[in-house]
Design an enzyme around this catalytic site. Structure first.
Site, mmCIF file in Angstrom:
data_model
loop_
_atom_site.group_PDB
_atom_site.id
_atom_site.type_symbol
_atom_site.label_atom_id
_atom_site.label_comp_id
_atom_site.label_asym_id
_atom_site.label_seq_id
_atom_site.Cartn_x
_atom_site.Cartn_y
_atom_site.Cartn_z
ATOM 1 N N ASP A 22 5.530 -45.956 33.924
ATOM 2 C CA ASP A 22 6.922 -46.401 33.987
ATOM 3 C C ASP A 22 7.163 -47.450 35.071
ATOM 4 O OD1 ASP A 22 7.555 -44.465 32.026
ATOM 5 O OD2 ASP A 22 7.585 -42.944 33.597
ATOM 6 N N LYS A 25 5.558 -52.254 32.734
ATOM 7 C CA LYS A 25 4.493 -53.031 32.078
ATOM 8 C C LYS A 25 5.086 -53.890 30.960
ATOM 9 C CE LYS A 25 2.104 -49.225 31.049
ATOM 10 N NZ LYS A 25 2.366 -48.108 31.930
ATOM 11 N N GLY A 50 6.448 -45.268 25.826
ATOM 12 C CA GLY A 50 7.629 -45.873 25.200
ATOM 13 C C GLY A 50 7.843 -47.223 25.831
ATOM 14 N N HIS A 51 8.006 -48.242 25.020
ATOM 15 C CA HIS A 51 8.297 -49.542 25.610
ATOM 16 C C HIS A 51 9.348 -50.247 24.777
ATOM 17 C CE1 HIS A 51 4.735 -50.055 22.995
ATOM 18 N NE2 HIS A 51 5.506 -50.984 22.477
ATOM 19 N N GLN A 227 0.786 -45.344 30.175
ATOM 20 C CA GLN A 227 0.859 -44.452 31.349
ATOM 21 C C GLN A 227 0.342 -45.161 32.610
ATOM 22 O OE1 GLN A 227 -0.537 -42.835 28.291
ATOM 23 N NE2 GLN A 227 1.589 -42.452 27.838
ATOM 24 N N ASP A 387 14.399 -55.490 43.389
ATOM 25 C CA ASP A 387 15.798 -55.933 43.249
ATOM 26 C C ASP A 387 16.747 -54.769 43.031
ATOM 27 O OD1 ASP A 387 14.068 -56.102 40.785
ATOM 28 O OD2 ASP A 387 16.069 -55.893 39.893
#
Ligand code: IMP
Length: 477
Positions: A22, A25, A50-51, A227, A387
């Site tokens: 997470d 990527k 999940g992306h 992962q 940020d």
């Protein structure tokens, strides 16, 4: 400098993670897949990942198909490699989604050697003992562990087995003995899988042979990691890991390449905070054990946390909107109570699982762990999300583990050792908005100092700092 400068003379790139996953990527795989690669391939894991993929300007979460698929109509190739575990129903529903969005997938390839996640794997994974609340590792419940277990025990069902129903029936019959509690009906399982198997059949290939051909032809290849190194079965905080090797080695092997074939491994590190989902040691976790058990309980979704902390928001059709720099959130990220500070950072940085919606556990970036991960993965590092902590008065990076009178700078996979460590921090002055900064020189002094210290400590090179989700919000050093 732009990302393209990094790619000069490069044929193969791997985007992998040097933490517990997470780390963002997706932003980089999406960039390389759409702007550079001829082939995008995944080699490990399954729909535990999940992306976000942007299709016709709309964000969609995909769990199996790599980001490169949106460039299929340009003749670009997308591969689901031999090291993956495939839930056929999930893959079919992702194909349905592409159909309804008008995205072609003519150049999709699925390895015949990938293992299948069978319905009984999912049931087994969801069974009580895997749940984090009951002392389990808190898996994503997608059947990943049981499928890889069968693979390692040499009784797994490979994609190519689906097309020989006698052989398939024999294998499922054997599985029915191993999972007696599930009363598996062999015929029923075959009936259930048949339409999905037919659906994916046209895409099945010897993807290793294809990959070797693409390498020989000089095609530009992107490996999309899943992962993170600290979740790797081989290198992570075992047993609190996933069941694949998410290192560079595992990712390359999972598509039939050697790690040596990868010209540019890019290890992503969230900075100056990091996250973990599911159970397991996390030395720098804000709020420590309290946070670990809180995140394991139900009832702490983003909506719950917004309501509980009185942060103005709107919610409709599952879409939640709020100002991540609401004064109340800024107050929380500066709280002297670390547990509250962790919730504040989670809200400020939107740290909720893409696959499960679970709140991610939050802590300061652990340079000891990053040094270990970077040593194993090699390559350059990309720092993400600094940020999202604008408005912090102070941030910390962990450069050692203190146990009694000893300070160690070495990571350990031993959970007991990790849990007994008190992080040794260096504190840095916080910073304001950095989203518009485009050069390393213009970053706030304290952040530059932290990056310098981090590189020195890890003996790694930071090549990129990401200052926002958009492509332009990127600083190449
Ligand atoms: P599994 O991969 O579903 O077996 O879950 C094993 C562990 O890995 C759990 O702690 C999960 O929360 C974690 N995990 C699996 N996939 C991801 C991911 O994509 N991001 C972060 N953690 C993950």
């Amino acid at each position: 400098m732009t990302l393209d400068n990094l790619l000069k003379g490069v044929q193969t790139v791997a985007v992998i993670c040097n933490q517990w996953g997470d780390t963002g990527k997706g932003k980089f795989s999406d960039y390389f897949a759409s702007q550079w690669a001829d082939v995008t391939a995944r080699g490990t894991g399954g729909n535990n990942a999940g992306h976000t993929v942007v299709v016709n300007g709309i964000k969609k979460v995909f769990h199996l198909i790599p980001a490169g698929i949106t460039n299929d109509s340009l003749g670009k190739i997308t591969i689901l490699g031999n090291g993956m575990v495939i839930d056929l129903e999930v893959l079919s529903s992702e194909l349905d989604e592409l159909d309804s969005d008008g995205v072609s997938y003519n150049n999709l390839m699925l390895s015949g050697d990938a293992n299948v996640i069978m319905p009984y794997h999912v049931n087994r994974d969801r069974a009580k003992h895997q749940s984090q609340k009951n002392g389990g590792i808190g898996s994503t419940g997608r059947g990943i562990g049981p499928s890889y277990s069968d693979k390692i025990a040499r009784r797994g069902i490979m994609v190519r087995d689906l097309f020989d129903e006698d052989n398939l029936a024999n294998k499922i019959r054997k599985a029915s003995e191993l999972y007696p509690e599930q009363n598996i009906n062999v015929e029923e399982v075959i009936e259930r899988l048949r339409p999905y198997a037919e659906r994916v059949h046209p895409f099945v290939r010897d993807t290793v042979a294809e990959m070797h051909r693409f390498m020989g032809e000089g095609k530009k290849i992107l490996l999309e990691g899943a992962q993170g190194l600290l979740l790797s079965i081989e290198h992570g905080t075992y047993p609190y890991v996933t069941s694949s090797d998410c290192s560079l080695n595992g990712t390359a092997g999972g598509v039939g390449l050697s790690a040596k074939d990868i010209d540019l491994p890019l290890g992503i590190v969230k900075f100056p905070f990091m996250t973990r989902v599911g159970a397991g040691p996390f030395p720098t976790e804000l709020g420590g054990n309290m946070s670990e058990s809180y995140c394991a309980e139900e009832g702490h979704t983003r909506l719950d946390e917004l309501q509980e902390h009185g942060i103005p928001h709107t919610s409709s059709n599952g879409k939640i909107e709020y100002n991540w720099r609401d004064p109340r959130i800024i107050e929380m990220i500066n709280s002297e109570d670390f547990f509250t500070q962790g919730i504040g950072i989670r809200l400020a940085a939107s740290e909720y699982g893409a696959t499960t919606g679970r709140p991610r556990r939050v802590g300061w970036t652990d340079a000891v762990a990053a040094k270990y991960a970077s040593r194993i993965n090699g390559g350059l590092m990309i720092l993400t999300k600094p940020d999202s902590l604008s408005g912090l008065n102070e941030f910390k990076i962990c450069y050692g583990y203190e146990r009694g009178s000893e300070v160690s700078e070495t990571f350990s996979r031993d959970g007991e050792l990790l849990r007994s460590a008190s992080p040794v921090y260096k504190s840095y002055q916080g910073y304001g908005d950095i989203g518009d900064i485009r050069s390393h020189g213009n970053l706030p002094r304290s952040l530059k100092e932290a990056i310098y210290d981090f590189e020195k400590f890890t003996s790694g090179k930071v090549a990129v700092v990401s200052v926002g989700p958009d492509r332009e919000e990127t600083i190449v050093i």
